[in-house]
Design a protein around this motif. Structure first.
Motif, PDB file in Angstrom:
ATOM      1  N   VAL A 286     -86.685 -81.857  44.238  1.00 47.05           N
ATOM      2  CA  VAL A 286     -86.315 -82.041  43.031  1.00 47.05           C
ATOM      3  C   VAL A 286     -87.260 -81.282  42.097  1.00 47.05           C
ATOM      4  O   VAL A 286     -88.640 -81.525  42.315  1.00 47.05           O
ATOM      5  N   THR A 287     -86.771 -80.314  41.205  1.00 51.70           N
ATOM      6  CA  THR A 287     -87.637 -79.764  40.337  1.00 51.70           C
ATOM      7  C   THR A 287     -87.273 -79.942  38.918  1.00 51.70           C
ATOM      8  O   THR A 287     -86.138 -80.296  38.593  1.00 51.70           O
ATOM      9  N   GLY A 288     -88.092 -79.505  37.981  1.00 53.87           N
ATOM     10  CA  GLY A 288     -87.687 -79.211  36.561  1.00 53.87           C
ATOM     11  C   GLY A 288     -88.788 -78.673  35.760  1.00 53.87           C
ATOM     12  O   GLY A 288     -89.693 -78.170  36.297  1.00 53.87           O
ATOM     13  N   TYR A 289     -88.388 -78.680  34.411  1.00 52.27           N
ATOM     14  CA  TYR A 289     -89.414 -77.929  33.615  1.00 52.27           C
ATOM     15  C   TYR A 289     -90.764 -78.215  33.620  1.00 52.27           C
ATOM     16  O   TYR A 289     -91.826 -77.565  33.667  1.00 52.27           O
ATOM     17  N   ALA A 290     -91.146 -79.590  33.797  1.00 47.52           N
ATOM     18  CA  ALA A 290     -92.476 -79.932  34.000  1.00 47.52           C
ATOM     19  C   ALA A 290     -93.030 -79.647  35.128  1.00 47.52           C
ATOM     20  O   ALA A 290     -94.332 -79.344  34.930  1.00 47.52           O
ATOM     21  N   MET A 291     -92.565 -79.496  36.154  1.00 46.23           N
ATOM     22  CA  MET A 291     -92.980 -78.937  37.491  1.00 46.23           C
ATOM     23  C   MET A 291     -93.431 -77.457  37.226  1.00 46.23           C
ATOM     24  O   MET A 291     -94.689 -77.108  37.729  1.00 46.23           O
ATOM     25  N   LEU A 292     -92.721 -76.702  36.412  1.00 45.73           N
ATOM     26  CA  LEU A 292     -93.203 -75.371  36.358  1.00 45.73           C
ATOM     27  C   LEU A 292     -94.586 -75.337  35.488  1.00 45.73           C
ATOM     28  O   LEU A 292     -95.626 -74.590  35.690  1.00 45.73           O
ATOM     29  N   LEU A 293     -94.653 -76.329  34.396  1.00 50.43           N
ATOM     30  CA  LEU A 293     -95.751 -76.311  33.687  1.00 50.43           C
ATOM     31  C   LEU A 293     -97.135 -76.897  34.569  1.00 50.43           C
ATOM     32  O   LEU A 293     -98.032 -76.417  34.375  1.00 50.43           O
ATOM     33  N   GLY A 294     -96.785 -77.940  35.319  1.00 53.23           N
ATOM     34  CA  GLY A 294     -97.777 -78.369  36.135  1.00 53.23           C
ATOM     35  C   GLY A 294     -98.272 -77.269  37.049  1.00 53.23           C
ATOM     36  O   GLY A 294     -99.516 -77.299  37.558  1.00 53.23           O
ATOM     37  N   ILE A 295     -97.386 -76.566  37.532  1.00 48.09           N
ATOM     38  CA  ILE A 295     -97.830 -75.383  38.752  1.00 48.09           C
ATOM     39  C   ILE A 295     -98.774 -74.688  38.040  1.00 48.09           C
ATOM     40  O   ILE A 295     -99.865 -74.007  38.394  1.00 48.09           O
ATOM     41  N   GLN A 296     -98.444 -74.037  36.752  1.00 42.86           N
ATOM     42  CA  GLN A 296     -99.252 -73.191  36.232  1.00 42.86           C
ATOM     43  C   GLN A 296    -100.433 -73.955  35.522  1.00 42.86           C
ATOM     44  O   GLN A 296    -101.464 -73.445  35.490  1.00 42.86           O
TER      45      GLN A 296
ATOM     46  N   GLU B  26     -87.904 -68.525  33.458  1.00 42.81           N
ATOM     47  CA  GLU B  26     -88.737 -69.586  33.126  1.00 42.81           C
ATOM     48  C   GLU B  26     -90.005 -69.644  33.426  1.00 42.81           C
ATOM     49  O   GLU B  26     -91.067 -70.085  32.754  1.00 42.81           O
ATOM     50  N   GLU B  27     -90.570 -69.096  34.558  1.00 45.33           N
ATOM     51  CA  GLU B  27     -91.619 -69.200  34.923  1.00 45.33           C
ATOM     52  C   GLU B  27     -92.590 -68.008  34.431  1.00 45.33           C
ATOM     53  O   GLU B  27     -93.752 -68.297  33.944  1.00 45.33           O
TER      54      GLU B  27
END
Length: 372
Positions: A146-156, A359-360
């Motif tokens: 499961v992924t979401g916008y918050a995960m993109l932020l966390g990865i960055q 998004e990334e």
């Protein structure tokens, strides 16, 4: 209270075309065929109209919501043996809730013959789960994340070398809008009151999630939309919605910005007052007008979706996409969207992959502008 100085950012928030439940009142032509739509002529073929690019066939469906009905359907009902969702957060998180709802809908449609389980790998705001998924689940059937916008932020935020888009996309399935709330005792009764107060004093304490989250970005967007210098924003970052609510109810902050789901219970109990939501149009179950209708031109949404590990075969990817497509059209998932006040921003396969990459890039730009 920590005051965070924020550089102006031109973050383009997500604005997706909202779609409604497919109408089945009249037969759909082959050109307009989608899974679950009524069709006119048995055995007619709609070439390439399946979510995975396969053909749809006009037939009486054999299982699920449309069992016995003449619809555009897949030649063979897509059934998975089992499914394990990797989660970058704990068992009570929003990710877990989303996975549980997907599991319930897939079970209701008879799309998984075995078990559906969740596996939390916590750390790095999702980075630990992503890395674990790519290392241990590579090429395995029955594995998903499961992924979401918050995960993109966390990865960055963690400067993780691997990206969500390095995996194989299945679908984006929901959108949740942001809400702007104040304590019930607040002198701000309307969005107009709040806008006037911010223009008079831009340093009003605003509580939201971590720096760089959608809460943060939405707040900046509001400041920009009403013509107030966002570098004067006094944004008080918290690790989650619970802390935001505690901050508001204690009086430490004056305004809260987060997903509607975080605030709904407290608005219904009378502890908080919702002034506006970031949806493009009014939502039936949310007792607030949109920001746009109140003169603040901001639309933003969080989203969640499903990925498969790298090395997944094309045949297996397509099978999962077909299964999710059937789930999405089914009555259980459609009711879940209504019950959760989620928007239906469904996209699949390559379109979902392209969306993630865009998004990334936006997140990288956002963090650069914030100096993070």
């Amino acid at each position: 209270m920590k005051k965070i100085t924020i550089a102006a950012t031109a973050l383009a928030l997500i604005a997706s075309t909202m779609s409604a439940v497919p109408a089945t009142a009249a037969p759909a032509s082959a050109a307009a065929a989608k899974y679950g739509k009524e069709c006119a002529t048995l055995n007619a073929v709609a070439k390439g109209k399946g979510a995975d690019g396969s053909n749809l066939v006009c037939k009486k469906e054999t299982a699920g919501t449309f069992k016995g009905k003449r619809i555009w359907a897949y030649a063979k009902y897509p059934t998975l043996k089992s499914l394990n969702f990797k989660l970058g957060a704990g068992p009570t998180s929003g990710y877990a809730g989303f996975a549980n709802d997907v599991a319930a809908a897939m079970k209701a449609e008879g799309l998984v013959s075995g078990s559906i389980t969740n596996e939390s790998v916590i750390g790095g705001s999702g980075a630990a789960a992503l890395n674990d998924f790519m290392l241990k689940d590579r090429g395995k059937a029955g594995k998903a994340m499961v992924t979401g916008y918050a995960m993109l932020l966390g990865i960055q935020n963690n400067k993780n070398s691997a990206r969500v888009s390095d995996n194989i996309g299945v679908a984006r399935l929901m959108a949740e809008y942001e809400a702007i709330v104040v304590p019930a005792t607040s002198p701000y009764k309307t969005m107009k009151d709040l806008v006037a107060a911010i223009k008079k004093d831009p340093t009003i304490a605003v509580a939201g999630g971590s720096v760089g989250t959608l809460d943060h970005a939405t707040t900046i967007q509001v400041y920009k939309a009403i013509g107030v210098d966002s570098t004067k924003l006094n944004y008080v970052a918290h690790s989650g919605g619970g802390e935001v609510i505690t901050s508001l109810l204690s009086g430490a902050t004056k305004v809260g910005v987060s997903g509607w789901g975080e605030f709904e219970q407290y608005v219904n109990s009378g502890d908080l007052r919702v002034l506006g939501i970031t949806a493009p149009v009014k939502q039936a179950k949310i007792p607030a007008e949109t920001l746009k209708s109140q003169g603040v031109n901001v639309v933003s949404q969080n989203w969640r979706g499903i990925m498969l590990p790298p090395g997944t075969s094309k045949a297996n990817r397509n099978l999962v996409i077909r299964a999710v497509d059937v789930m999405h059209a089914g009555k259980t998932w459609q009711q879940t969207l209504v019950d959760r006040n989620w928007g239906d921003n469904y996209i699949v396969g390559d379109t979902w992959d392209r969306f993630l990459k865009i998004e990334e890039k936006k997140v990288v730009t956002l963090y650069a502008q914030l100096g993070l």
